[in-house]
Design a protein around this motif. Sequence first.
Motif, PDB file in Angstrom:
ATOM      1  N   ILE A  74       0.955  -1.103  -0.067  1.00  0.00           N
ATOM      2  CA  ILE A  74       0.004   0.159  -0.151  1.00  0.00           C
ATOM      3  C   ILE A  74       1.039   1.291  -0.132  1.00  0.00           C
ATOM      4  CG2 ILE A  74      -1.983   1.243   1.325  1.00  0.00           C
ATOM      5  CD1 ILE A  74      -2.801  -1.496   0.472  1.00  0.00           C
ATOM      6  N   PRO A  75       1.001   1.624  -1.176  1.00  0.00           N
ATOM      7  CA  PRO A  75       2.058   2.833  -1.244  1.00  0.00           C
ATOM      8  C   PRO A  75       2.063   3.975  -0.403  1.00  0.00           C
ATOM      9  CG  PRO A  75       1.653   2.191  -3.245  1.00  0.00           C
ATOM     10  CD  PRO A  75       0.539   1.638  -2.432  1.00  0.00           C
ATOM     11  N   ARG A  76       0.904   4.593   0.021  1.00  0.00           N
ATOM     12  CA  ARG A  76       0.659   5.910   0.670  1.00  0.00           C
ATOM     13  C   ARG A  76       1.495   5.389   2.263  1.00  0.00           C
ATOM     14  NH1 ARG A  76      -2.903   9.259   3.758  1.00  0.00           N
ATOM     15  NH2 ARG A  76      -4.333   7.571   3.576  1.00  0.00           N
ATOM     16  N   MET A  77       0.890   4.455   2.539  1.00  0.00           N
ATOM     17  CA  MET A  77       1.110   3.913   4.011  1.00  0.00           C
ATOM     18  C   MET A  77       2.516   3.406   4.316  1.00  0.00           C
ATOM     19  SD  MET A  77      -2.490   2.320   4.694  1.00  0.00           S
ATOM     20  CE  MET A  77      -2.394   2.287   6.666  1.00  0.00           C
ATOM     21  N   GLY A  78       3.329   2.926   3.074  1.00  0.00           N
ATOM     22  CA  GLY A  78       4.405   2.064   3.370  1.00  0.00           C
ATOM     23  C   GLY A  78       4.330   0.748   4.269  1.00  0.00           C
ATOM     24  N   LEU A  79       3.007   0.333   4.190  1.00  0.00           N
ATOM     25  CA  LEU A  79       2.912  -1.045   4.478  1.00  0.00           C
ATOM     26  C   LEU A  79       2.338  -1.973   3.720  1.00  0.00           C
ATOM     27  CD1 LEU A  79       0.800   0.415   7.771  1.00  0.00           C
ATOM     28  CD2 LEU A  79       3.220  -0.382   7.857  1.00  0.00           C
ATOM     29  N   ARG A  80       2.039  -3.199   4.170  1.00  0.00           N
ATOM     30  CA  ARG A  80       1.575  -4.419   3.287  1.00  0.00           C
ATOM     31  C   ARG A  80       0.284  -4.912   3.718  1.00  0.00           C
ATOM     32  NH1 ARG A  80       6.847  -5.072   3.689  1.00  0.00           N
ATOM     33  NH2 ARG A  80       6.538  -6.835   5.014  1.00  0.00           N
ATOM     34  N   ALA A  81      -0.667  -5.199   2.783  1.00  0.00           N
ATOM     35  CA  ALA A  81      -1.908  -6.121   3.250  1.00  0.00           C
ATOM     36  C   ALA A  81      -1.243  -7.502   3.326  1.00  0.00           C
ATOM     37  CB  ALA A  81      -2.934  -5.769   2.305  1.00  0.00           C
ATOM     38  N   ASP A  82      -1.840  -8.162   4.340  1.00  0.00           N
ATOM     39  CA  ASP A  82      -1.515  -9.756   4.285  1.00  0.00           C
ATOM     40  C   ASP A  82      -1.972 -10.548   2.783  1.00  0.00           C
ATOM     41  OD1 ASP A  82      -0.299  -9.527   6.625  1.00  0.00           O
ATOM     42  OD2 ASP A  82      -2.064 -10.440   7.675  1.00  0.00           O
ATOM     43  N   ALA A  83      -3.088 -10.105   2.408  1.00  0.00           N
ATOM     44  CA  ALA A  83      -3.583 -10.815   1.367  1.00  0.00           C
ATOM     45  C   ALA A  83      -4.806 -10.006   0.513  1.00  0.00           C
ATOM     46  CB  ALA A  83      -4.366 -12.097   1.746  1.00  0.00           C
ATOM     47  N   GLU A  95      -6.632  -9.214   6.333  1.00  0.00           N
ATOM     48  CA  GLU A  95      -5.660  -8.682   7.165  1.00  0.00           C
ATOM     49  C   GLU A  95      -5.647  -9.935   8.305  1.00  0.00           C
ATOM     50  OE1 GLU A  95      -2.140  -7.296   9.175  1.00  0.00           O
ATOM     51  OE2 GLU A  95      -3.136  -6.897   7.161  1.00  0.00           O
ATOM     52  N   PHE A  96      -4.742 -10.865   8.525  1.00  0.00           N
ATOM     53  CA  PHE A  96      -4.770 -11.836   9.579  1.00  0.00           C
ATOM     54  C   PHE A  96      -3.936 -11.432  10.744  1.00  0.00           C
ATOM     55  CE2 PHE A  96      -4.818 -14.152   5.325  1.00  0.00           C
ATOM     56  CZ  PHE A  96      -5.781 -14.950   5.601  1.00  0.00           C
ATOM     57  N   LYS A  97      -4.683 -11.984  11.903  1.00  0.00           N
ATOM     58  CA  LYS A  97      -4.085 -11.808  13.137  1.00  0.00           C
ATOM     59  C   LYS A  97      -3.906 -13.222  13.725  1.00  0.00           C
ATOM     60  CE  LYS A  97      -3.879  -7.584  13.147  1.00  0.00           C
ATOM     61  NZ  LYS A  97      -2.549  -6.980  12.739  1.00  0.00           N
ATOM     62  N   VAL A  98      -2.775 -13.904  13.425  1.00  0.00           N
ATOM     63  CA  VAL A  98      -2.451 -15.309  13.854  1.00  0.00           C
ATOM     64  C   VAL A  98      -2.698 -15.564  15.207  1.00  0.00           C
ATOM     65  CG1 VAL A  98      -1.239 -17.382  13.335  1.00  0.00           C
ATOM     66  CG2 VAL A  98      -1.551 -15.679  11.467  1.00  0.00           C
ATOM     67  N   GLY A  99      -3.517 -16.433  15.712  1.00  0.00           N
ATOM     68  CA  GLY A  99      -3.503 -16.906  17.139  1.00  0.00           C
ATOM     69  C   GLY A  99      -4.370 -15.954  17.800  1.00  0.00           C
ATOM     70  N   LEU A 134     -11.012  -8.549   8.405  1.00  0.00           N
ATOM     71  CA  LEU A 134     -10.013  -8.853   9.493  1.00  0.00           C
ATOM     72  C   LEU A 134     -10.403 -10.425  10.003  1.00  0.00           C
ATOM     73  CD1 LEU A 134      -7.767  -8.038  11.684  1.00  0.00           C
ATOM     74  CD2 LEU A 134      -9.598  -7.522  13.353  1.00  0.00           C
ATOM     75  N   VAL A 135      -9.477 -10.981  10.045  1.00  0.00           N
ATOM     76  CA  VAL A 135      -9.468 -12.608  10.385  1.00  0.00           C
ATOM     77  C   VAL A 135      -8.319 -12.764  11.494  1.00  0.00           C
ATOM     78  CG1 VAL A 135      -9.193 -15.040   9.665  1.00  0.00           C
ATOM     79  CG2 VAL A 135      -9.921 -13.012   7.891  1.00  0.00           C
ATOM     80  N   PRO A 136      -8.775 -12.587  12.914  1.00  0.00           N
ATOM     81  CA  PRO A 136      -8.153 -13.257  14.007  1.00  0.00           C
ATOM     82  C   PRO A 136      -8.404 -14.950  13.900  1.00  0.00           C
ATOM     83  CG  PRO A 136      -9.974 -11.573  14.630  1.00  0.00           C
ATOM     84  CD  PRO A 136     -10.038 -11.981  13.396  1.00  0.00           C
ATOM     85  N   THR A 137      -7.438 -15.506  13.734  1.00  0.00           N
ATOM     86  CA  THR A 137      -7.666 -17.037  13.462  1.00  0.00           C
ATOM     87  C   THR A 137      -7.982 -17.839  14.635  1.00  0.00           C
ATOM     88  OG1 THR A 137      -5.080 -17.402  14.242  1.00  0.00           O
ATOM     89  CG2 THR A 137      -5.801 -17.010  11.946  1.00  0.00           C
TER      90      THR A 137
END
Length: 663
Positions: A74-83, A95-99, A134-137
């Motif tokens: 995500i260019p403006r934010m300098g971050l990356r979406a998980d999928a 966006e995954f939140k594993v565990g 959002l996917v908290p696993t």
Amino acid sequence: MAPANPLRLIQRAWYAASFDDFNGHSDDEIVGQLIQQSNHAVELAQRDAWLAEIELLRGWLKGRNGTLLLEFNIPRMGLRADAVLVIAGCVVILEFKVGDSTVGQSALNQVWQYALDTKNFHETSHGLPIVPVLVPTGLAAGEPAAPSYASDWVRDPIALAPQQVPELLNELSQRFDSPIDPKAWQAGRYRPTPTIIEAAQHLYAQHEVSDIVRTEADATNLTDTAHRLESLILQAQQLGEKLICFVTGVPGAGKTLVGLNLATARRDIGDAHAVFLSGNGPLVSVLCEALTRDDVRRRRQAGESVTKASASKPIKAFIQNVHHFRDEALRAAQAPVDRIVIFDEAQRAWNLQKTTQFMRQKKNQPDFNRSEPEFLIETMDRHTGWAVIVCLVGGGQEIHTGEAGIGAWIDACRERFPHWRLCLSDQLLEAEYGAGEPLKRARAGNRTELYRDLHLSVSMRSFRADSVSAFVKALLDEDGDAARKALSRFSDRYPIVITRDLNAAKQWVKHQARANERYGLLGSSKAMRLRPYAVDVRLAADPIHYFLADGDDVRSSFYLEECATEFQVQGLELDWACTAWDADLRMTSAGWRHYDFSGSRWKNIHSAENQRNLKNAYRVLLTRARQGMVIFVPAGDDQDATRVPGYYSQTFEYLRGLGLPVI
């Protein structure tokens, strides 16, 4: 089966493949692609998180048609979406939140912001539904929220247990059944418009300016201006000459960004490094604090041990208050270490009277007889050989008394430093820049050159509508026809509404803002009779807390309790603004009238300079919002002689007559 090379298809994801190809690749092949694209060592916890995500995605995507992108930038934010899933006729951002077994608002805001940035800045996503998930696993399945889409077809974020995702994908496939061409979608350009804080963080992290700004086919853009400045600097170095450049631009066009780009690109270039100087104390404070925090975060993520104090030192070396630079020149007679200096809002430098008075009273310099522009040029003239001054100039931005304007810089060069070459934006000829007669005199010489690409003509701040500044100018110039025409060009994308109810205004900005979009309360520094509404402009907002603190901090702009004036917000911005309009600038049958509150009554402002400064204060306030604003005009009170309804009614009717909706 050999894995396809996804980077040949798309450069914004570390891995990209059709659902079928994804299910045909082994875990090792996919994780190998991800590790290969990482810029730093991948920890075991990250590898395990990727494996957990891949396992879930295999079950969800089997038998479906679409394209999967992992670690999507995500260019403006300098971050990356998980999928990201390009599926049916929509785009799903995961966006995954594993565990994790709970849902945090910050995590929901994170994926929501990914969706908003994709919608706003990715060309081939403008017309598509965007679904943030959002996917908290470890989350237990519950009743999912009913789908709710905003007018731009960005769905409100939802948190789902892993077993609920297939049901969502089924629903989306049925509702949006017009397939997307994945190659065309992937080929779409990102045209991000960062805030000045985001832009500074990206540039300091050694990104190119072209990576973080959109381009305009019909206007000179930042990249052209940056290239022109680099070319002129190189020419000065080669010829051993001294030159001064003037860059102009409409409010929000990116003048400060041009200066920061030059300063960050050259901060480590030995004898040719640059320093960014500003007399705008709040801007310097906010930028230095934001850059320090971001640098510490990045370096700690990379495993480096760093303190905030150590990280701040190099930042303060290339972003400085212009008055500190000036004071250092008083202490030492030698040339400064900087060969290139960039002065932000150069027209605000002090004139001869204000500078000599300050030097006499505060610096024990009774014989000082130079304006600030003259002394700053004199300081750089101490260099043997080449030196470059870059002046960033805003039109209609003067809000202090004693500001010299651009004419003082030009006259100083012509009269005292004729060996300096002047490279000017051709827009300095316009009346709003106040160069007037000094420019005419300078053009008569042979060391003055005009350049079209030293002007930035398109506002980036209001990325939804680049003509907001033209609307505000026409509004303040009492040109109703021009204001209505400008408003008609953006009112469907950039809402501006008016109200007599401050609580309604506050609720409006809260309702408009999504995810991490920042909103805040603004008012003129002379708006002294807003106190009955608990708006006290005498209590100056701390700009660091106002612009950088999170929504749970009472000092942040989000609380709508701290009111920032033109002095705290000039050069900075909000996504949504709530602007309070007091009786200091009021519309009458004879046009605008200007007032100052003294003691217990309003008094006319007779000074032309002070009238200009007050109008410019409102120009600053009305051009701070990136996405929209509400203007609160009090109804007044018949029982209060300082707030009689007549002080406000014509202002409100004037704004309504321009076509602004009433809430």
